[in-house]
Structure formats: C-alpha cells, structure tokens
Enzyme design. Structure first.
Site, short mmCIF file in Angstrom:
data_model
loop_
_atom_site.label_atom_id
_atom_site.label_comp_id
_atom_site.label_asym_id
_atom_site.label_seq_id
_atom_site.Cartn_x
_atom_site.Cartn_y
_atom_site.Cartn_z
N LYS A 211 1.00 -1.16 -0.03
CA LYS A 211 -0.11 0.16 0.03
C LYS A 211 0.80 1.09 0.13
O LYS A 211 1.77 1.46 1.06
CB LYS A 211 -0.88 0.03 1.10
CG LYS A 211 -2.04 1.17 1.26
CD LYS A 211 -2.55 1.46 2.34
CE LYS A 211 -1.80 2.59 3.13
NZ LYS A 211 -2.03 3.88 2.64
N GLY B 127 -5.75 3.27 -0.51
CA GLY B 127 -6.67 3.85 0.38
C GLY B 127 -6.00 4.39 1.68
O GLY B 127 -4.80 4.53 1.98
N GLY C 150 -4.73 5.12 5.77
CA GLY C 150 -4.14 4.39 6.48
C GLY C 150 -5.00 3.41 7.32
O GLY C 150 -4.79 2.36 7.63
N GLY D 290 -4.58 0.38 5.44
CA GLY D 290 -3.48 0.01 5.94
C GLY D 290 -3.72 -0.80 7.23
O GLY D 290 -3.06 -2.00 7.33
N GLU E 295 10.49 1.76 9.85
CA GLU E 295 11.58 2.92 9.62
C GLU E 295 10.43 4.03 9.84
O GLU E 295 9.66 4.50 9.18
CB GLU E 295 11.77 2.62 8.15
CG GLU E 295 12.55 1.35 7.60
CD GLU E 295 13.89 1.32 8.43
OE1 GLU E 295 14.54 2.58 8.83
OE2 GLU E 295 14.43 0.27 8.40
N CYS F 131 13.35 11.94 5.75
CA CYS F 131 13.52 11.45 7.06
C CYS F 131 14.87 11.58 7.46
O CYS F 131 15.15 12.06 8.67
CB CYS F 131 13.04 9.99 7.15
SG CYS F 131 13.96 8.89 6.15
N GLU G 220 9.38 16.18 15.36
CA GLU G 220 9.87 16.13 14.03
C GLU G 220 8.62 17.09 13.12
O GLU G 220 7.63 16.84 13.13
CB GLU G 220 9.59 14.70 13.28
CG GLU G 220 9.87 14.56 11.90
CD GLU G 220 9.51 13.11 11.37
OE1 GLU G 220 8.44 12.56 11.42
OE2 GLU G 220 10.50 12.70 10.60
P1 NAD Z 1 2.06 8.17 8.04
O1 NAD Z 1 2.50 7.08 9.27
O2 NAD Z 1 1.27 8.97 7.99
O3 NAD Z 1 1.86 7.08 6.80
C1 NAD Z 1 2.65 6.18 6.38
C2 NAD Z 1 1.98 5.06 5.61
O4 NAD Z 1 1.26 4.23 6.75
C3 NAD Z 1 0.80 5.48 4.54
O5 NAD Z 1 0.69 4.53 3.66
C4 NAD Z 1 -0.45 5.67 5.61
O6 NAD Z 1 -1.55 5.39 4.87
C5 NAD Z 1 -0.23 4.40 6.14
N1 NAD Z 1 -0.75 4.24 7.78
C6 NAD Z 1 -1.43 5.17 8.24
N2 NAD Z 1 -1.84 4.89 9.47
C7 NAD Z 1 -1.95 3.23 9.46
C8 NAD Z 1 -2.60 2.55 10.35
N3 NAD Z 1 -3.15 2.73 11.40
N4 NAD Z 1 -2.19 1.08 10.00
C9 NAD Z 1 -1.68 0.87 8.79
N5 NAD Z 1 -1.13 1.57 8.03
C10 NAD Z 1 -1.27 3.21 8.32
O7 NAD Z 1 3.65 8.95 7.68
P2 NAD Z 1 3.82 9.96 6.42
O8 NAD Z 1 2.92 11.21 6.78
O9 NAD Z 1 3.14 9.29 5.13
O10 NAD Z 1 5.31 10.03 6.32
C11 NAD Z 1 5.84 10.95 7.11
C12 NAD Z 1 6.81 10.19 8.14
O11 NAD Z 1 7.59 8.91 7.58
C13 NAD Z 1 7.59 11.01 8.82
O12 NAD Z 1 7.79 10.83 10.31
C14 NAD Z 1 9.20 10.61 8.53
O13 NAD Z 1 10.12 10.68 8.98
C15 NAD Z 1 8.79 8.99 7.90
N6 NAD Z 1 9.91 8.50 7.21
C16 NAD Z 1 10.85 7.61 7.81
C17 NAD Z 1 11.86 7.15 6.81
C18 NAD Z 1 12.64 6.04 7.20
O14 NAD Z 1 13.52 5.40 6.38
N7 NAD Z 1 13.03 5.84 8.63
C19 NAD Z 1 11.59 7.36 5.61
C20 NAD Z 1 10.68 8.33 5.01
C21 NAD Z 1 9.79 8.88 5.78
#
Ligand code: NAD
Length: 479
Positions: A173, A204, A206, A210, A248, A282, A383
């Site tokens: 996803k 869809g 999260g 998700g 991650e 990130c 962050e």
């Molecule tokens: P997010 O956590 O809101 O969403 C990430 C993904 O998870 C999306 O596909 C989302 O739809 C899904 N998701 C959300 N809630 C969920 C749930 N309850 N169950 C399952 N899936 C769910 O993050 P974002 O806003 O898309 O991305 C930004 C974040 O990602 C920042 O905190 C950034 O630091 C982090 N990030 C980390 C790395 C790394 O390698 N450590 C790399 C890139 C981004």
C-alpha cells in the site's frame, strides 16, 4: 485520473466502492480519485497472493532475478513519464524526481535482482559430534509493505523488491497522499512478466486499508515506513499475532559542524541536507549545531544561500523548492514555525507562504532558518518534516554530543570535521542508525539502513532486507 487497485495481475475497481480525492499540491486542486480499499479488497489481494506463492516461492533465483531486472529496465525506459507523475502527485521538483526518485526505484529492483543471486546461508560443522548444521532461509509467504508519501516510488520499491526477490508474495500500500507512481508500476510489472498475484497494490487510507493489512491474520510480516506514532500503532496490532515487523520511522537528525571542516563543501551540502525535497526527507538534518568560532560566519553565509533558493512550480526547471505535499502538512509545518517563535526562536529567513503566479492555491512555503537558544524547545525535539531547520552554537565536543543525542529519535547524524579521533569518537557515541561524515545521503544499497531509539526497529538494505523477508530454519544432520 482515477486510479485502481492492481490485484492478481490486473487493474481492479475496489470492492469497497469507496474513493478518496487525490490532490495536486502545486495548485491545490483535486485531480483524481483513489480507491479506499477495505477488508474485502485485502482478502481478495491476499487470496491472489496466496495462490501465487506456491509457484513463486519455487521459481529459480535466476528467473526471479531476470524479472526484477526487467522491471528495473522498464522503469528506466519510462523515466520521464514516471518522474512527471511523481512530481505532479507529490509537489517535488521534476528535476529531483528525474535525478533521484525514479532512478533509485529502478536501482532497487536491479540491486535486489542481483543480490538474491548472491544471498547465502551458513553451515556449521559440529566437530567431534558427527553432525552438521545448516540454515535454510525460506520465504515467509504473503507479506505487507506500507510506505509514506515523501519518496513515494523510491520507498515503495525499496520494500517490494527484496520481498519478492526472496520468494514472497506481497500486498503493498502506497501512501494515499501520493498513489500515482505505485499505480503505474502495476502495468510495468505485468510487462516484465511478473506472474499474477506476486505483487498486489492496494490503495486507500491508513486507517482503513493500512489497518486491514496489518490486522490480516495470515499476512506474516509488515515492512512499514512512516511516522513514529503510526509505527507504534502498527506494533500494537501486529505484536499479539507475532508478525515479523520492520519499522522505519521519524527522525530529528543533528548536523554537527566543526570549524576544522571543509567549509565550502559543508555549506553547499548543508543547504541540501536541510531543504532537499522541501525538507521532507526522514534523513534531513533539521538541527544544525555549529562550533562557536565559526557560528556568526556560518549564520551569515547559510542564510544568504538559503535566500537564493527558488520556490516555484514543481515542473519548472528552475525550481529548487517545490510545493509541500498537502494542505494539512503545510499547516502543520506553519504551526511549528509559530511554536518556535513563541518559544523564543528567532526567524533568520523564511517563515512565510509563497504565492506562485498562476498556482495561487498551491502549498508553497519559504525555506526557513530559525536560531534557537537551547535544544529542549519543541522545534528541536519534534519532527517537523518540512523546509524548516534550526541553528545553534556549541563550544565543546562533549557538549554537542550531548545535544545531538538529547532527542527521542535516532535515525541519522551528519558530522563535519577533518579530525580522525573526533570522527571515531562521534561515530561510536552518536545514538543513530547512520552517521555521515563529511557527506550527506550517500547511499550504498548494501549497507544496513534504519534507525535507533524511536526512529525504528530493524534494518533494511542489502542482505539485511533479504534476512527480514525470510525465515531461518536450522537443520541438524547426525551422521
Ligand atoms: P504516516 O505514518 O502517516 O503514513 C505512512 C503510511 O502508513 C501511509 O501509507 C499511511 O496510509 C499508512 N498508515 C497510516 N495509519 C496506518 C495504520 N493505522 N495502519 C497501517 N497503515 C497506516 O507517515 P507519512 O506522513 O506518510 O510519512 C512521513 C513520516 O514518515 C515521517 O515521520 C518520516 O520521518 C517518516 N519516514 C521515515 C523514513 C525512514 O526510512 N525511517 C523514510 C521516509 C519517511
């Protein structure tokens, strides 16, 4: 353009019959709809993956490798189309999508296509006991990959490629905020001859799609990249089912600058490590600590360079900083600038929205540099994930090491110095998964990638990723 799920080798309308809007961040307009897939869609994807697993897990490594490398070649052949789609969907400069995002997505497939042919397991001769032990590394079955919006295809494929290389079938996803290139990837996989059901791409929210992936009792592992609180939530759901988890998560990375560094190279790289991809990486170094003896000079030079960055339409070739990914995200970033000011931070440049002519409703923000007095303020502890960095001076090695580690995150750190002893001391003592010395974001795909503390659990990259996506089984033979 309305997008669809890619299940069992074909594009499919969602069983849920629910859709959410897809926005173009450069102008704030809805330009398509994406499915909001529910548990029935996930069940359908699961059944397709499960039936594909029987033969995919038995497919020779040579054949898997050939298909992965073919996907990589097709991505390269479609570079322009994919880069443009990524730029429109995410708001990132087209130049960045063309030079980094899509080439890296292609590299992910090529790298793991090659890596799987070299992946091996150990054997242990139990000397004196007339026994030999060896390890089988078997694919897990059906696994889930969930990725964020900041580097959409880059991070999506970073998970999918090792998962399928290792013989698993995948339900993946992408972020609902940036679904487009993941959607386009389906057709490429079909063209490359990836058997039906090996990769299923569902779209869809999260909390709907998700969550349904994470809750599915027979999905054996979840590889997740995203925010720390989402990761904690996923861990809560997945742990009682004993799923394998790779998380991650977020970062608040220190960029430590000593006076003995190569100043010009440091300055140029620090502009990039602060603001590349609108600061939405990130690994961006959002807390800049500068040795007091060069602090005033750095402050002047850095602010001057940052002011030269051009904020503009993502498809405009002269743009350095495109649009932020969404309106809620823009508002979040702006709220942190206000918090920093309320806490006594001094805005040295930026801080305001930018109106780009002809695209007045886009989500544009000036790159922002804030001078802070201490590391305990919220802007240094939480962050922001946008074009906002803080700077503050330090005097001793001990002091800056404490400041760098004084945060709940531990993803990466950058160190600028030519002192070898200091390099080794900091490399040992920085509490992060990655330390870059005199460089930022040089990525060798063989290295273990991931964070310490609240930046995550587990490592991706190289054989670490192939180990994650396989179950080791010890076989002991007595002779
Ligand atoms: P997010 O956590 O809101 O969403 C990430 C993904 O998870 C999306 O596909 C989302 O739809 C899904 N998701 C959300 N809630 C969920 C749930 N309850 N169950 C399952 N899936 C769910 O993050 P974002 O806003 O898309 O991305 C930004 C974040 O990602 C920042 O905190 C950034 O630091 C982090 N990030 C980390 C790395 C790394 O390698 N450590 C790399 C890139 C981004």
């Amino acid at each position: 353009m309305n997008i669809q799920n890619y299940i069992n080798g074909d594009y499919q309308l969602p069983i849920s019959n629910e859709y959410v809007d897809n926005y173009n961040p450069s102008n704030g307009e809805v330009y398509g709809k994406i499915p909001n897939s529910n548990t029935e869609d996930i069940e359908y994807a699961y059944n397709s993956a499960k039936s594909a697993f029987r033969s995919w897990s038995k497919t020779t490594l040579e054949e898997r490798s050939r298909i992965l490398i073919k996907i990589s070649e097709l991505l390269e052949a479609n570079l322009e189309r994919f880069a443009k789609a990524e730029s429109i969907d995410n708001g990132k400069p087209l130049s960045l999508a063309t030079s980094i995002d899509i080439p890296r997505a292609a590299s992910n497939f090529r790298f793991f296509g090659n890596a799987i042919t070299q992946f091996a397991s150990e054997s242990h001769e139990s000397v004196g006991l007339n026994a030999v032990n060896f390890t089988l590394r078997q694919p897990l079955g059906v696994v889930g990959c969930i990725s964020p919006w900041n580097l959409p295809l880059y991070l999506f494929t970073w998970k999918i490629a090792p998962a399928i290389a290792a013989g698993n079938c995948v339900i993946a996803k992408p972020s609902e905020v940036t679904p487009m290139t993941a959607y386009l990837l389906g057709k490429i996989c079909t063209e490359a001859g990836l058997p039906k059901g090996v990769l299923n791409i569902v779209h869809g929210l999260g909390t709907t799609t998700g969550q349904a992936i994470v809750e599915h009792p027979n999905i054996k592992a979840i590889s997740f990249t995203g925010g720390t609180s989402t990761g904690a939530n996923i861990a809560r759901v997945a742990a009682p089912m004993f799923k394998k988890l790779s998380l991650e998560l977020g970062g608040k990375n220190p960029n430590i600058i000593f006076s003995d560094c190569d100043y010009d190279k440091m300055l140029e790289t620090t502009v990039r490590s602060s603001f590349a991809n609108q600061g939405q990486i990130c690994l961006c170094g959002s807390r800049i600590f500068v040795e007091a003896s060069i602090y005033e000079k750095f402050k002047k030079d850095f602010v001057q360079k940052v002011k030269q960055l051009k904020v503009g339409h993502p498809l405009d070739a002269s743009t350095n900083i495109g649009a932020l990914v969404s309106k809620p995200h823009l508002e979040k970033v702006e709220s942190y600038i206000k918090i920093a000011e309320d806490e006594g931070g001094k805005i040295l440049c930026g801080g305001l929205e930018v109106t780009v002519e002809g695209f007045e409703n886009g989500y544009y923000l000036q790159p922002t540099v804030i001078e802070v007095q201490n590391n305990s303020c919220r802007i240094n502890q939480e962050e922001v994930f946008g074009p906002v960095v803080t700077i503050m001076p330090f005097t001793t090695d001990k002091e800056v090491l404490r400041l760098a580690n004084d945060v709940k995150y531990g993803l990466s750190a950058t160190l600028w110095t030519n002192n070898l002893n200091r390099t080794m001391q900091f490399s040992q003592k920085l509490q992060t998964g990655i330390v870059w010395v005199n460089i930022w974001m040089l990525r060798d795909l063989r290295t273990p990638f991931g964070g310490a503390k609240e930046s995550g659990v587990g490592r991706e990259g190289g054989f670490e990723a192939l180990r994650f996506f396989t179950e080791p089984k010890n076989i002991c033979i007595k002779y």
